[in-house]
Scaffold this motif. Structure first.
Motif, PDB file in Angstrom:
ATOM      1  N   THR A 243       0.820  -1.209   0.000  1.00 28.64           N
ATOM      2  CA  THR A 243       0.000   0.000   0.000  1.00 28.64           C
ATOM      3  C   THR A 243       0.856   1.261   0.000  1.00 28.64           C
ATOM      4  O   THR A 243       1.962   1.296   0.540  1.00 28.64           O
ATOM      5  N   GLU A 245       0.463   5.817   0.299  1.00 27.06           N
ATOM      6  CA  GLU A 245      -0.268   6.797   1.099  1.00 27.06           C
ATOM      7  C   GLU A 245      -1.710   6.927   0.621  1.00 27.06           C
ATOM      8  O   GLU A 245      -1.973   7.050  -0.572  1.00 27.06           O
ATOM      9  N   GLU A 248      -3.824   2.952   3.044  1.00 31.54           N
ATOM     10  CA  GLU A 248      -4.003   2.414   4.396  1.00 31.54           C
ATOM     11  C   GLU A 248      -5.285   2.964   5.025  1.00 31.54           C
ATOM     12  O   GLU A 248      -6.017   2.248   5.722  1.00 31.54           O
ATOM     13  N   PRO A 270       2.368  -2.125   4.285  1.00 33.49           N
ATOM     14  CA  PRO A 270       2.758  -0.965   3.475  1.00 33.49           C
ATOM     15  C   PRO A 270       3.971  -1.266   2.608  1.00 33.49           C
ATOM     16  O   PRO A 270       4.853  -2.038   3.001  1.00 33.49           O
ATOM     17  N   SER A 276       5.395   3.066   8.965  1.00 33.98           N
ATOM     18  CA  SER A 276       4.479   2.329   9.848  1.00 33.98           C
ATOM     19  C   SER A 276       4.074   3.096  11.092  1.00 33.98           C
ATOM     20  O   SER A 276       2.933   2.961  11.561  1.00 33.98           O
ATOM     21  N   ILE A 279       1.341   5.383  10.056  1.00 29.63           N
ATOM     22  CA  ILE A 279       0.155   4.589   9.709  1.00 29.63           C
ATOM     23  C   ILE A 279      -0.557   4.136  10.978  1.00 29.63           C
ATOM     24  O   ILE A 279      -1.782   4.241  11.096  1.00 29.63           O
TER      25      ILE A 279
END
Length: 439
Positions: A243, A245, A248, A270, A276, A279
């Motif tokens: 993933t 930006e 997520e 990601p 992380s 996120i």
């Protein structure tokens, strides 16, 4: 023959690289501070070797990052079986770790020299490769010109040309021709890629298919997988992998939309694990409970999101689910490779922005193993449908495995195309005394 204007532009590039060389140290120091360069091996980026060159024929492989490295590993092993030595260069710390784990002493690993004439010259002077094999789309002017000047055959394998790259090269077609005419051979992934390389001046182009289809399934730790499966129990799962930006957050929206109906565990992996922390902060602000792989958190029943914040464990994450959304396709562009989830038994969902993997997605979609979604709402509907409909999910999984099987064969085709360059080196290597060949 390249135009005078193109030769002049490339000469300026080469001269600028020579002038800039003394200033690059500060740039690398900055990257090192950011964790993007390995401090102890930073001099390799200037072409200084940190290993001995073995005696006998040597092929230089270059793979920019993790995906390209995985793709060329089977090809490296084919070359090594012919008693030819291999040096593999990569550009990232993660790909260096992958190389160490996957091929160990089968090849010498170095970080790729910066595309500056002094660094490239130093690298080539020391290693003196008999052939350079470059993965996918890495075209660095100083490197291409220096290899050409030394008459070292340079070959692109698993070559691809994205829409964006093709448009960019078309705006500088004379420079493209001046560079691509140096390529001894281009082995393209698809007919479209092959035609684009021809249009840009490559003289000898063949098509092989995608080497990534012929790679082994990503490895995993069986004990870790068993532990997580026990913790998950009967809960439904789905994964959003690779993933970028925005994606997520989309996965979080899907999770919250479906939680009351399915009680599912959502796995987010990601593309860049260094994101992380941010996120997790975003997920927690939405009231979601997060477990992280790096913390070895338990996947208890109240966990909403399992954040796969490690490198090289995609084989683990994909074996925890049968439904996978592949990122860089909903809010970012280009797409990511859907072959790993397909070969590991996942129904594949993706956004529509998959230009870099268009042909692969078309083949999966024709078989019925991949479905495209327009937005987050459509993604939620697709995930829900596959979580509750066992027959549809199984049909997509079986179709994906069949599609991958049909796409295999790129390794054999690539090796066959390389034979005019590799066979003489094989003969030379096998005529050496054994102690010298072992280096």
């Amino acid at each position: 023959m390249s135009s005078p204007r193109a030769r002049f532009a490339l000469g300026v590039y080469r001269t600028a690289g020579v002038v800039a060389s003394p200033l690059v140290g500060a740039y690398l120091a900055y990257r090192t501070a950011k964790g993007k360069e390995e401090r102890a091996r930073r001099t390799e980026r200037f072409g200084y070797a940190s290993a001995n060159r073995p005696q006998g024929p040597l092929v230089w492989f270059h793979a920019a990052s993790v995906g390209e490295t995985n793709a060329v590993i089977p090809l490296i092993r084919e070359i090594r079986r012919r008693d030819i030595h291999v040096i593999l260069t990569t550009g990232t710390i993660t790909s260096a770790k992958l190389a160490a784990e996957r091929i160990g002493n089968e090849a010498i690993h170095q970080y790729v020299p910066l595309d500056l004439k002094p660094a490239v010259s130093r690298f080539l002077e020391y290693w003196q490769p008999d052939c350079a094999i470059i993965a996918e789309s890495e075209i660095w002017p100083a490197t291409v010109m220096e290899l050409g000047r030394r008459r070292i055959p340079q070959i692109l394998v698993n070559a691809r040309m994205s829409d964006r790259s093709f448009a960019r090269w078309q705006r500088r077609v004379s420079i493209a021709e001046a560079l691509f005419e140096n390529l001894a051979l281009v082995i393209a992934q698809s007919d479209i890629d092959a035609e684009r390389f021809r249009d840009l001046g490559a003289r000898h182009v063949t098509t092989s298919g995608n080497l990534k289809v012929d790679t082994d399934a990503p490895p995993y730790d069986a004990s870790v997988l068993a532990r997580y499966k026990k913790q998950i129990g009967d809960r439904k799962t789905w994964a959003a992998i690779s993933t970028f930006e925005g994606e997520e957050n989309a996965a979080a929206v899907v999770h919250r939309t479906l939680k009351e109906r399915n009680g599912q565990l959502t796995i987010i992996v990601p593309r860049h694990p260094e994101r992380s922390d941010e996120i997790e902060e975003m997920l927690v602000k939405q009231g979601l409970k997060v477990a992280r792989r790096t913390r070895n958190d338990v996947l208890s029943p109240d966990i909403d999101i399992f954040l796969g914040d490690t490198i090289g464990e995609m084989g683990l994450y994909l074996r925890l689910t049968e439904v996978a959304f592949v990122g860089r396709s909903l809010f970012a562009e280009g797409g990511q490779n859907p072959l790993e989830p397909a070969m590991l038994g996942c129904a594949v969902l993706s956004g529509s922005n998959v230009q870099n993997f268009r042909e692969t997605y078309q083949k999966l979609a024709r078989r019925g193993s991949a479905r495209m979604v327009r937005d987050t709402e459509m993604l939620a509907k697709g995930v829900h449908y596959l979580l509750i409909n066992d027959e549809a999910r199984r049909n997509m999984i079986e179709a994906g495995i069949m599609a991958v099987q049909e796409m295999r064969g790129a390794l054999t085709a690539t090796v066959k195309s390389l034979e005019p360059y590799i066979n003489p080196l094989t003969v030379k290597a096998r005529l050496l005394p054994k102690t010298m060949a072992e280096g």
